[in-house]
Design a protein around this motif. Structure first.
Motif, short mmCIF file in Angstrom:
data_model
loop_
_atom_site.label_atom_id
_atom_site.label_comp_id
_atom_site.label_asym_id
_atom_site.label_seq_id
_atom_site.Cartn_x
_atom_site.Cartn_y
_atom_site.Cartn_z
N ASP A 12 0.83 -1.21 0.00
CA ASP A 12 0.00 0.00 0.00
C ASP A 12 0.86 1.26 0.00
O ASP A 12 0.58 2.21 -0.72
N VAL A 13 1.90 1.28 0.80
CA VAL A 13 2.79 2.44 0.87
C VAL A 13 3.50 2.64 -0.47
O VAL A 13 3.61 3.77 -0.96
N VAL A 14 3.97 1.58 -1.07
CA VAL A 14 4.67 1.69 -2.35
C VAL A 14 3.73 2.22 -3.42
O VAL A 14 4.10 3.10 -4.21
N VAL A 15 2.51 1.72 -3.47
CA VAL A 15 1.53 2.19 -4.45
C VAL A 15 1.22 3.66 -4.24
O VAL A 15 1.16 4.44 -5.19
N ASN A 16 1.02 4.08 -2.99
CA ASN A 16 0.75 5.49 -2.69
C ASN A 16 1.90 6.39 -3.10
O ASN A 16 1.68 7.49 -3.61
N CYS A 17 3.13 5.95 -2.88
CA CYS A 17 4.29 6.75 -3.28
C CYS A 17 4.35 6.92 -4.79
O CYS A 17 4.63 7.99 -5.30
N LYS A 18 4.08 5.85 -5.51
CA LYS A 18 4.09 5.92 -6.97
C LYS A 18 2.97 6.83 -7.48
O LYS A 18 3.17 7.61 -8.39
N ASN A 19 1.79 6.74 -6.87
CA ASN A 19 0.66 7.59 -7.28
C ASN A 19 0.96 9.06 -7.03
O ASN A 19 0.62 9.91 -7.85
N ASN A 20 1.57 9.39 -5.92
CA ASN A 20 1.90 10.78 -5.62
C ASN A 20 2.89 11.33 -6.63
O ASN A 20 2.77 12.47 -7.07
N LYS A 21 3.86 10.53 -7.02
CA LYS A 21 4.84 10.97 -8.01
C LYS A 21 4.16 11.18 -9.35
O LYS A 21 4.40 12.18 -10.03
N ASN A 22 3.27 10.28 -9.75
CA ASN A 22 2.57 10.41 -11.01
C ASN A 22 1.65 11.62 -11.02
O ASN A 22 1.54 12.31 -12.03
N ASP A 23 1.00 11.90 -9.90
CA ASP A 23 0.13 13.07 -9.81
C ASP A 23 0.92 14.35 -10.00
O ASP A 23 0.49 15.26 -10.69
N ASN A 24 2.09 14.41 -9.38
CA ASN A 24 2.93 15.60 -9.49
C ASN A 24 3.43 15.76 -10.93
O ASN A 24 3.43 16.87 -11.46
N ASP A 25 3.85 14.66 -11.54
CA ASP A 25 4.30 14.72 -12.93
C ASP A 25 3.17 15.14 -13.85
O ASP A 25 3.38 15.93 -14.78
N GLU A 26 1.98 14.63 -13.60
CA GLU A 26 0.82 14.99 -14.44
C GLU A 26 0.48 16.47 -14.27
O GLU A 26 0.17 17.15 -15.24
N TRP A 27 0.57 16.98 -13.04
CA TRP A 27 0.28 18.39 -12.80
C TRP A 27 1.29 19.28 -13.54
O TRP A 27 0.92 20.27 -14.14
N GLU A 28 2.57 18.90 -13.50
CA GLU A 28 3.59 19.67 -14.21
C GLU A 28 3.34 19.65 -15.71
O GLU A 28 3.48 20.68 -16.39
N ALA A 29 2.96 18.50 -16.25
CA ALA A 29 2.66 18.40 -17.68
C ALA A 29 1.43 19.24 -18.02
O ALA A 29 1.42 19.93 -19.06
N LEU A 30 0.43 19.21 -17.17
CA LEU A 30 -0.78 20.01 -17.40
C LEU A 30 -0.43 21.49 -17.41
O LEU A 30 -0.90 22.24 -18.29
N CYS A 31 0.38 21.94 -16.46
CA CYS A 31 0.76 23.36 -16.41
C CYS A 31 1.55 23.75 -17.65
O CYS A 31 1.31 24.83 -18.23
#
Length: 79
Positions: A12-31
Motif C-alpha cells: 500500500d505504501v509503495v503504491v501510494n508513493c508511486k501515485n503521488n509521483k505520477n500526480d505531481n508529474d501529471e500536474w507539471e505536464a498540465l501546467c
C-alpha cells in the motif's frame, strides 16, 4: 518487511508513493501544456472564449477535467 510490517502495508505504501509521483508529474505536464495553449490562443481570444479553448485543448490531450479547472482557476488568480 524486515521491521515487522506486513506485506499488505508495504505494498500500500509503495503504491501510494508511486501515485503521488505520477500526480505531481501529471500536474507539471498540465501546467506546461496549459501555458502553451494560453499563449497560443491569447492572440485570438480573450475572457470566456480563451478559457473555453484552453479547456478544450487540454481535455483533448487527455487531462482530467477537475485538474483543468484547477489550473484555469490558478491562472485567473494570477491575472
Amino acid at each position: 518487511m524486515q521491521k515487522g510490517f506486513t506485506a499488505e502495508v508495504v505494498n500500500d505504501v509503495v503504491v501510494n508513493c508511486k501515485n503521488n509521483k505520477n500526480d505531481n508529474d501529471e500536474w507539471e505536464a498540465l501546467c506546461m501544456q496549459g501555458d502553451k495553449l494560453l499563449q497560443k490562443y491569447a492572440r485570438k481570444y480573450d475572457g470566456y472564449e480563451l478559457h473555453r479553448k484552453v479547456k478544450e485543448g487540454l481535455y483533448r490531450k487527455g487531462f482530467d477535467f477537475t485538474a483543468i479547472d484547477q489550473f484555469l482557476e490558478e491562472r485567473r488568480e494570477k491575472e
